[in-house]
Write an enzyme that holds these catalytic residues in place. Structure first.
Site, PDB file in Angstrom:
ATOM      1  CB  CYS A  78      -0.648   0.452   1.315  1.00  0.00           C
ATOM      2  SG  CYS A  78      -2.184   1.058   1.041  1.00  0.00           S
ATOM      3  CG  HIS A 167      -4.045  -3.536   3.507  1.00  0.00           C
ATOM      4  ND1 HIS A 167      -2.650  -3.262   3.947  1.00  0.00           N
ATOM      5  CD2 HIS A 167      -4.478  -1.639   2.831  1.00  0.00           C
ATOM      6  CE1 HIS A 167      -2.498  -1.262   3.831  1.00  0.00           C
ATOM      7  NE2 HIS A 167      -3.945  -1.472   3.416  1.00  0.00           N
ATOM      8  CD  GLU A 169      -1.409  -5.595   5.531  1.00  0.00           C
ATOM      9  OE1 GLU A 169      -1.399  -3.961   5.994  1.00  0.00           O
ATOM     10  OE2 GLU A 169      -0.842  -5.631   4.350  1.00  0.00           O
TER      11      GLU A 169
END
Length: 225
Positions: A78, A167, A169
């Site tokens: 990002c 993202h 994660e």
């Protein structure tokens, strides 16, 4: 918003790669890249151009340029992807196409077929997203690997550094926790997206975990020489 590795860190560690978290926004010194075998640069609520307000961003850009020059395995996520692009000759535009949030679908380009990080990942790749700014042009030597409907430059590679606009994660719970950061006019849509994230998370997790494992393997290969 200052993102953390969340489940990406768990997946990388499961592959036998030690993870050290550095928080320059809290005063941590950014380590010499000669001391590490890989680099992950995460997201945040600030923009890639906000160096005057967040001077430590320039230090990250310097490390990213060094990582590209030395072929250090690097993953920019990002804001991290935007910093990678901006630091190496690309261009990031503030609020280019408005808010992109929820689960995005990444379509792979032909150049992704032989890429060591993304070749063979699910098509399309589903991943969580939440950002306003976007990359509008890539550095001269970068290779576009994955595109999106709202923001085109979703995945790119430059030397041994990769940038992903999404993202990989985050979990649905983390996505939901960011609701307070969203302007009021977007919150109803954000609530719908949070539910969609929960229902899509098996597919999101599959692709994101595979990406984390690939990156860990690239880092481990670098460490082994």
């Amino acid at each position: 918003m200052k993102a953390d590795l969340e489940r990406l860190g768990e997946w990388i560690a499961e592959e036998g790669v030690d993870v050290t978290v550095v928080r320059p926004f809290d005063g941590d010194e950014i380590p010499d890249l000669g001391e590490v075998d890989g680099l992950v640069v995460l997201g945040g609520g600030m923009g890639a151009m906000d160096v005057d307000d967040f001077p430590w961003l320039e230090g990250i850009k310097e490390r990213l340029r060094e990582a590209v020059a030395t072929e250090l395995p690097t993953l920019g996520i990002c804001l991290g992807a935007q910093l990678l692009a901006d630091a190496t000759g690309g261009h990031v535009r503030r609020g280019d196409a408005g808010l992109e949030s929820g689960v995005v679908a990444v379509d792979w380009q032909q150049e992704a077929e032989n890429d060591p990080l993304v070749a063979g990942l699910p098509r399309p790749l589903l991943a969580g997203a939440m950002h306003f700014d976007g990359i509008v042009s890539l550095p001269e030597d970068a290779v576009l690997l994955g595109t999106g409907e709202k923001y085109r430059h979703q995945v790119f590679r430059l030397s041994s550094a990769w940038g992903v606009q999404f993202h990989p994660e985050i979990s649905p719970a983390r996505f939901e926790s960011w609701r307070s950061l969203i302007p009021d006019e977007h919150r109803s849509a954000y609530d719908v997206q949070a539910e969609e994230f929960k229902s899509s998370d098996a597919a999101v997790k599959e692709g994101s975990k595979a990406l984390a494992e690939r990156f860990a393997n690239i880092v481990r290969a670098r460490a082994q020489g």
